[in-house]
Scaffold this motif. Sequence first.
Motif, PDB file in Angstrom:
ATOM      1  N   HIS A  89       0.856  -1.207   0.000  1.00 22.98           N
ATOM      2  CA  HIS A  89       0.000   0.000   0.000  1.00 22.98           C
ATOM      3  C   HIS A  89       0.880   1.241   0.000  1.00 22.98           C
ATOM      4  O   HIS A  89       1.290   1.736   1.059  1.00 22.98           O
ATOM      5  CB  HIS A  89      -0.935   0.005   1.219  1.00 22.98           C
ATOM      6  CG  HIS A  89      -1.989   1.073   1.156  1.00 22.98           C
ATOM      7  ND1 HIS A  89      -3.320   0.839   1.400  1.00 22.98           N
ATOM      8  CD2 HIS A  89      -1.913   2.400   0.865  1.00 22.98           C
ATOM      9  CE1 HIS A  89      -4.019   1.959   1.272  1.00 22.98           C
ATOM     10  NE2 HIS A  89      -3.176   2.931   0.950  1.00 22.98           N
ATOM     11  N   HIS A  91       1.619   5.124  -2.333  1.00 20.06           N
ATOM     12  CA  HIS A  91       1.218   6.079  -3.372  1.00 20.06           C
ATOM     13  C   HIS A  91       2.515   6.746  -3.826  1.00 20.06           C
ATOM     14  O   HIS A  91       2.904   7.785  -3.297  1.00 20.06           O
ATOM     15  CB  HIS A  91       0.228   7.099  -2.814  1.00 20.06           C
ATOM     16  CG  HIS A  91      -0.976   6.466  -2.178  1.00 20.06           C
ATOM     17  ND1 HIS A  91      -2.065   6.072  -2.915  1.00 20.06           N
ATOM     18  CD2 HIS A  91      -1.251   6.120  -0.893  1.00 20.06           C
ATOM     19  CE1 HIS A  91      -2.970   5.529  -2.097  1.00 20.06           C
ATOM     20  NE2 HIS A  91      -2.492   5.540  -0.875  1.00 20.06           N
ATOM     21  N   VAL A 135      -1.651   1.846  -4.776  1.00 11.90           N
ATOM     22  CA  VAL A 135      -3.119   1.760  -4.680  1.00 11.90           C
ATOM     23  C   VAL A 135      -3.785   3.130  -4.793  1.00 11.90           C
ATOM     24  O   VAL A 135      -4.830   3.372  -4.183  1.00 11.90           O
ATOM     25  CB  VAL A 135      -3.557   1.027  -3.391  1.00 11.90           C
ATOM     26  CG1 VAL A 135      -3.201  -0.439  -3.469  1.00 11.90           C
ATOM     27  CG2 VAL A 135      -2.947   1.665  -2.155  1.00 11.90           C
ATOM     28  N   LYS A 215      -8.729  -0.217  -7.099  1.00 10.26           N
ATOM     29  CA  LYS A 215      -8.882   0.282  -5.718  1.00 10.26           C
ATOM     30  C   LYS A 215     -10.240   0.969  -5.617  1.00 10.26           C
ATOM     31  O   LYS A 215     -10.602   1.760  -6.487  1.00 10.26           O
ATOM     32  CB  LYS A 215      -7.772   1.291  -5.429  1.00 10.26           C
ATOM     33  CG  LYS A 215      -7.935   2.098  -4.130  1.00 10.26           C
ATOM     34  CD  LYS A 215      -7.358   1.363  -2.938  1.00 10.26           C
ATOM     35  CE  LYS A 215      -7.384   2.211  -1.662  1.00 10.26           C
ATOM     36  NZ  LYS A 215      -6.511   3.372  -1.722  1.00 10.26           N
ATOM     37  N   HIS A 276      -6.596  -0.504   5.762  1.00  7.79           N
ATOM     38  CA  HIS A 276      -6.858   0.203   7.031  1.00  7.79           C
ATOM     39  C   HIS A 276      -7.711  -0.664   7.966  1.00  7.79           C
ATOM     40  O   HIS A 276      -7.223  -1.114   8.987  1.00  7.79           O
ATOM     41  CB  HIS A 276      -7.503   1.582   6.818  1.00  7.79           C
ATOM     42  CG  HIS A 276      -6.914   2.366   5.678  1.00  7.79           C
ATOM     43  ND1 HIS A 276      -5.579   2.648   5.598  1.00  7.79           N
ATOM     44  CD2 HIS A 276      -7.477   2.905   4.556  1.00  7.79           C
ATOM     45  CE1 HIS A 276      -5.343   3.336   4.480  1.00  7.79           C
ATOM     46  NE2 HIS A 276      -6.480   3.484   3.832  1.00  7.79           N
ATOM     47  N   ASP A 350       0.929   2.765   3.434  1.00 11.12           N
ATOM     48  CA  ASP A 350       0.236   3.967   2.964  1.00 11.12           C
ATOM     49  C   ASP A 350       1.206   5.143   2.876  1.00 11.12           C
ATOM     50  O   ASP A 350       0.891   6.256   3.303  1.00 11.12           O
ATOM     51  CB  ASP A 350      -0.963   4.313   3.859  1.00 11.12           C
ATOM     52  CG  ASP A 350      -2.019   5.149   3.142  1.00 11.12           C
ATOM     53  OD1 ASP A 350      -1.802   5.500   1.968  1.00 11.12           O
ATOM     54  OD2 ASP A 350      -3.042   5.460   3.766  1.00 11.12           O
TER      55      ASP A 350
HETATM   56 ZN   LIG Z   1      -3.633   4.875   0.738  1.00 14.66          ZN
END
Ligand SMILES: [Zn+2]
Length: 442
Positions: A89, A91, A135, A215, A276, A350
Motif C-alpha cells: 500500500h 502512493h 493503490v 482500488k 486500514h 500507505d
Molecule cells: Zn492509501
Amino acid sequence: MALRTTMMAAAALAALVVVGAAGPAAAGDVVIHAGRLIDGTGKAPRAQVSILIHDDRITGVQAGYVAPAGAEVIDLSNATVLPGLIDDHVHITMAFHKGDPIHTAMTRTNYDDAIEATGDARNTLLAGFTTIRDVGGETEVVVALKRAIAAGVIPGPRMWVAGTPLGPTGGHGDAANGLDPELNHPHWTDNLIDSPEAARRTVRTLRRKGVDLIKIMPSGGVMSIGDDPRLQLMEDDEIKAVIETAHSLGMRVAAHAHGKQAIDHTIALGVDSIEHGTYGDAESYKLFKAHGTYLVPTMLVGEKVYEHAKTHPEDLNPSTAQKAIETVPRMLQNLHDAHAAGVKIAFGTDTFGMSNHGENAQEFALLVKAGMSPMEAIEAATWNAADLIGDTADIGTVQAGRYADVIAVAGDPLADVTVLEHVQFVMKGGKVYKAGGRAVGP
Ligand SMILES: [Zn+2]
C-alpha cells in the motif's frame, strides 16, 4: 533523510561485498553466500547458505558455501539475507509538500508528480523494497512510471498499480470535496461512480489504460475533506459491480475501508483486501477468515498523521486533524485483535509523504507492537504480500524460480526488527543496486 545507514554496519559489510562493474550490470552467474537466510516462507532461518542466481532468477538454494566455476561470489556471510521486501500500500506519485494541502493540489501538476516520483521510486528500492503495490495515483503517471522501471530506464521497485481509485460523488477520492463547487478539472470526475453501470465502465477503462488491480473507496477517509470514515458511502451494488468486473478481467480489488459496515459488506461481496480496516470487530474478523480476505493495516501512516494532527494541524485539510485523532488510536487495537483472531495480514504503509518514501520499513516495529512476531511481520512483507498481489511464483521468497530480489541487513531482524530500517544490500532481478550500505551506480 529517507535512507539512513548505520555507519558501523555499513563499514562491516562494505569490505565483504564484491560488486562487478561500476553500475548495475547483467548478472550472468552469481552466488550469494548468506550467513543467515530468512527465505520468506516462514520457515526457521538457515545458517551458511548459498543462493545460486542466473541472470534475473534464483536457480537454487544450497546448504553451505559453494562457488561454481565462473560464478561471481557475493559475500554476505556476516549478514542476514532476506527476499526483497514488498509494500502492498503505497502512493509513489504522492509526496508531502509542507503547508496547506489545498494550495499544493491547486499548484502542482501531474508532470511535477511524475518527475518527483522517479526519486521516490529509487529511494524505495534502496530501502530494500523491490516490489510495491500502488493503490492510488493519477493513472497515466503510475502506469508510465511502472513501464519505465520495468524497461530499466530508471531504478525502482517492481510495480503493481491501481491507477485512480473508484469512489462515489462526495466520498473519499472525490477531489472536489470541500472546494468551491464551480471549480473543475478535466480528470476530477473520471473515477466517480454512482451506479453499477458506471462502475463497470470505469473498471474496464482503467484496464485499457494499463492498471493491474482496482482500488475502491467504500468508506469515507481521514485525509479528505468532510467525508466520514465510519460510514459506508458506496452502495453494495456498486461495490459488487466493481469486484465482478475486475475479477472477470483477472484483476484483484483493494478496498479502502475504515467503518465496520463498509468492511463487512465489502468482504462479503468478495474483495481481496481491506486497507486500514480501522473499526473491524470480532464479526468482521470471522468474515475475513471465511473469505480469505487480507487486512493491510497501514500502521505507519496512522502514526505519522496522528503526530502531525497534534503538532501541525494547519498542514492538513480542514477536518483531517480531528478525524485522525478520533480514528488512529483504534488502528493499533484493530490490528492486535485481527491478528489474534487469525486474520491474514499483508504489509502496507500507505506511504504518500506523511512518512517519506524509503522509510517504509518503519512499519515493522508497529506490526510487532500490535502483537505480531518479527517473523510474522517479515512474512507479511514477503510471502503474504506476494500472495495478495497474486504472484508468489515470481516474488516474495528466496526460492528457485523466483526473481533474484534479495536484500541483506547487518543484524538479526528476529531479535530486533528495526534492523530492517537499515538495509545494507539490495539486488533486484539479479542486479545490485546497493552494497555495503551505499547505492551502486547512478
Ligand atoms: Zn492509501
